[in-house]
Design a protein around this motif. Structure first.
Motif: not given
Ligand code: DON
Length: 303
Positions: A113, A188, A192, A283
């Motif tokens: 992140n 961000y 997503c 995952n």
């Molecule tokens: O920032 C976040 O926590 C989510 N928008 C995206 C995290 C994510 O998809 C992690 N991957 N497996």
């Protein structure tokens, strides 16, 4: 290769497979999706496309969008990007804060992140209308201008963004975030919350199998930069499960907490799976299983 019969076999095997994982709940809106959804789509460069299940249904791509963010930023500033974000696997959870403190606000890689937030900061500096321009980039790479965000997911994550905000503030304290943190977080979360189907994702990721050129012949990245994106997917695409994904599947790939995974076989195909229940590392549990079966049944991976 008879991909039709291989996918049929995977479908049968999946129906006997039980999952133990859970649908992500820390972004409450993601919980509204049925855990029983499953889709798989294979997009070959030279031998057609194949899919089954819910492969045409759109879902929240979440962290899969980090690959698009990285690609967009590299297309704008090339390797200079890597002065502000490293390319080493973190071996840590995707939303971890700990390494950042030790490493002076330089994220380990663009897919955790902190790294993806850093990329959003870069895009915020470069783009006139960051959110609109990001979506236009997605339209360009997919050849599909109907793709949009899921507004409910966007709003849901906005009210649960404390951890990502903490990452941004920590990086800003080291001088590695240049823009207002609210604007960076907004971009961000926006990226997503883009929704795409397995079919659309596999077509988009065919770019990384095809040396940076879309199936419609549009050049997105140079071959050298495409190599870099694939390498980062291989080593960092699954956070603290990157080794396990390499071991079981043997392809570069990227996951998202919406339950999607995309993987790339350079020169051959891109494949996308969607199954919302996640394993403890965040995952897709059945997604990893299906991809492991694909590379085992075809006896072909990058290794
Ligand atoms: O920032 C976040 O926590 C989510 N928008 C995206 C995290 C994510 O998809 C992690 N991957 N497996």
């Amino acid at each position: 290769m008879d991909y039709n019969s291989i996918l049929r076999k995977i479908k049968v095997e999946l129906s006997a497979q039980k999952y133990q994982g859970e649908v992500a709940s820390y972004i409450p809106e993601l919980l509204s999706v049925s855990p029983d959804k499953f889709g798989m789509h294979l997009c070959c460069l030279h031998s057609g496309t194949y899919g089954f299940g819910d492969h045409e249904e759109q879902f929240s791509i979440q962290s899969i969008s980090k690959v698009f963010g990285l690609t967009f930023a590299m297309s704008l500033m090339g390797d200079r990007l890597f002065q502000r974000v490293d390319v080493e696997p973190s071996g840590d959870a995707f939303n971890s804060l700990t390494l950042l403190e030790y490493e002076n606000g330089i994220p380990r890689n663009p897919f955790i992140n902190s790294g993806a937030l850093l990329v959003s900061d870069v895009l915020t500096s470069y783009l006139e209308n960051p959110k609109e321009d990001f979506l236009k980039f997605i339209h360009e790479i997919t050849g599909d201008d109907t793709i949009q965000i899921n507004k409910a997911v966007f709003e849901s994550e906005k009210t649960h963004g404390d951890r990502n905000m903490a990452l941004l503030h920590l990086m800003k304290s080291f001088g590695n975030i240049k823009n207002d943190v609210d604007r960076v977080l907004e971009l961000y979360i926006y990226q997503c919350s883009i929704t795409m189907s397995c079919q659309q994702l596999a077509k988009a990721f065919a770019v990384f199998a095809n040396k940076g050129v879309t199936l419609d012949g549009k050049k997105i990245l140079s071959p050298v930069h495409t190599k870099r994106v694939n390498a980062i997917m291989q080593t960092c695409g699954f956070y603290d499960e990157a080794g396990e994904f390499s071991f079981r599947v043997g392809l570069p790939g990227k996951s998202g907490v919406g339950g999607g995974i995309v993987a790339v076989h350079p020169g051959q195909y891109a494949v996308s799976v969607w199954s919302p229940p996640l394993n403890p590392k965040g995952n897709s549990e059945l997604g990893m299983y299906a991809l492991e079966r694909l590379t085992s049944l075809t006896e072909s991976s990058i290794f």
